[in-house]
Design a protein around this motif. Structure first.
Motif, short mmCIF file in Angstrom:
data_model
loop_
_atom_site.label_atom_id
_atom_site.label_comp_id
_atom_site.label_asym_id
_atom_site.label_seq_id
_atom_site.Cartn_x
_atom_site.Cartn_y
_atom_site.Cartn_z
N THR A 83 10.41 -2.95 6.06
CA THR A 83 10.19 -3.50 7.40
C THR A 83 9.24 -4.70 7.33
O THR A 83 8.29 -4.70 6.52
N PRO A 84 9.46 -5.71 8.19
CA PRO A 84 8.53 -6.85 8.24
C PRO A 84 7.31 -6.57 9.11
O PRO A 84 6.39 -7.40 9.17
N GLU A 88 0.34 -1.69 12.03
CA GLU A 88 1.04 -1.36 13.26
C GLU A 88 2.03 -0.20 13.08
O GLU A 88 2.66 0.24 14.05
N LEU A 89 2.15 0.28 11.86
CA LEU A 89 3.09 1.38 11.57
C LEU A 89 2.41 2.74 11.54
O LEU A 89 3.07 3.76 11.38
N LEU A 90 1.10 2.78 11.73
CA LEU A 90 0.35 4.01 11.50
C LEU A 90 0.85 5.17 12.35
O LEU A 90 0.94 6.30 11.87
N ASP A 91 1.17 4.91 13.62
CA ASP A 91 1.60 6.01 14.47
C ASP A 91 2.93 6.59 14.01
O ASP A 91 3.12 7.81 13.99
N THR A 114 6.63 -7.76 2.71
CA THR A 114 7.07 -6.81 3.73
C THR A 114 6.40 -5.48 3.40
O THR A 114 5.64 -5.38 2.44
N VAL A 115 6.68 -4.45 4.20
CA VAL A 115 6.18 -3.11 3.90
C VAL A 115 7.36 -2.24 3.46
O VAL A 115 8.36 -2.13 4.19
N ARG A 116 7.25 -1.67 2.28
CA ARG A 116 8.27 -0.76 1.78
C ARG A 116 7.75 0.67 1.95
O ARG A 116 6.70 1.02 1.40
N VAL A 117 8.47 1.46 2.71
CA VAL A 117 8.08 2.85 2.95
C VAL A 117 9.01 3.74 2.14
O VAL A 117 10.23 3.66 2.27
#
Length: 227
Positions: free
Chosen positions: A172-173, A178-181, A201-204
């Motif tokens: 996700t970009p 902002e992804l913590l929740d 980006t963020v790789r989860v």
């Protein structure tokens, strides 16, 4: 199965050589379902090698050691491993014979230090170089030259096995902050391991049982902007 990786070399600590061996071994072990619990780099000092190997072999099923194998003054890994497992170093006749027959070396070309291994160790022949490796008391000792290490590991790869996790990545970009929740919610909702790796980006990463991972990844994907 749980394992630890120990890479040996002053050049690694100084940044003179990139430690590709640790990353390669960790990937190979993980692919085989082995949990890599520690990756440690130590200098070319016998006490440091002995202390770390002795500690890790008590805690894990296997310890994989690379680097510092050979006859030169700074090749002290075998000495350190022998101290860690309480064995003497002796000339290994099996290794010597292999080098003079299959390896194509004359006996007078081999320094005694080249084939000095912990007493009772199982020899790992070096098909890409000279210095042999060995297995002793759950410790796998291999050369530091990547091509030599990789070929030697392949000869014992079948000895490393476990239950492999199913893995899915969602990229996700959105900023990680902002992804913590949603990261918290997906961990609470699904029985999976979640890793978040920011960069451009963020790789989860979702890992665990197939059904749980696929469900978690779908749930998360529906709630983030994806690449």
């Amino acid at each position: 199965m749980e394992a630890a990786i120990v890479t040996v070399g002053d050049e690694l600590l100084a940044g003179d050589t990139t430690n590709t061996n640790a990353a390669w071994l960790a990937g190979e072990l993980t692919d085989r379902g082995v949990a890599v619990e520690r990756v440690t780099t130590v200098p070319d000092r016998e006490p440091d090698i002995a202390r770390v190997v002795n500690e890790y072999r008590a805690d894990y099923d296997a310890v994989l050691v690379t680097g510092g194998v050979g006859p030169t003054h700074d090749d002290v890994t075998m000495v350190g491993v022998a101290a860690a497992v309480g064995r003497d170093l002796t000339t290994n006749e099996t290794a010597r014979e292999w080098l003079t027959t299959t390896g194509g070396y004359a006996a007078d070309e081999l320094d005694d230090g080249t084939t000095a291994l912990p007493e009772g160790a199982r020899v790992l022949h070096n098909t890409e170089g000279v210095a042999p490796g060995c297995v002793v008391a759950g410790v796998y000792v291999m050369p530091g030259v990547p091509a030599e290490m990789q070929a030697m590991f392949e000869s014992v790869a079948d000895e490393f096995a476990g239950e492999r996790d199913h893995v899915v990545f969602v990229e996700t970009p959105e900023p990680e902050s902002e992804l913590l929740d949603r990261l918290r919610a997906v961990r609470e909702r699904f029985d999976v391991t979640v890793g978040s790796y920011p960069g451009g980006t963020v790789r989860v990463k979702f890992a665990g049982g197939t059904e749980s991972v696929e469900a978690a990844a779908d749930w998360f994907r529906d709630r983030v902007e994806t690449v």
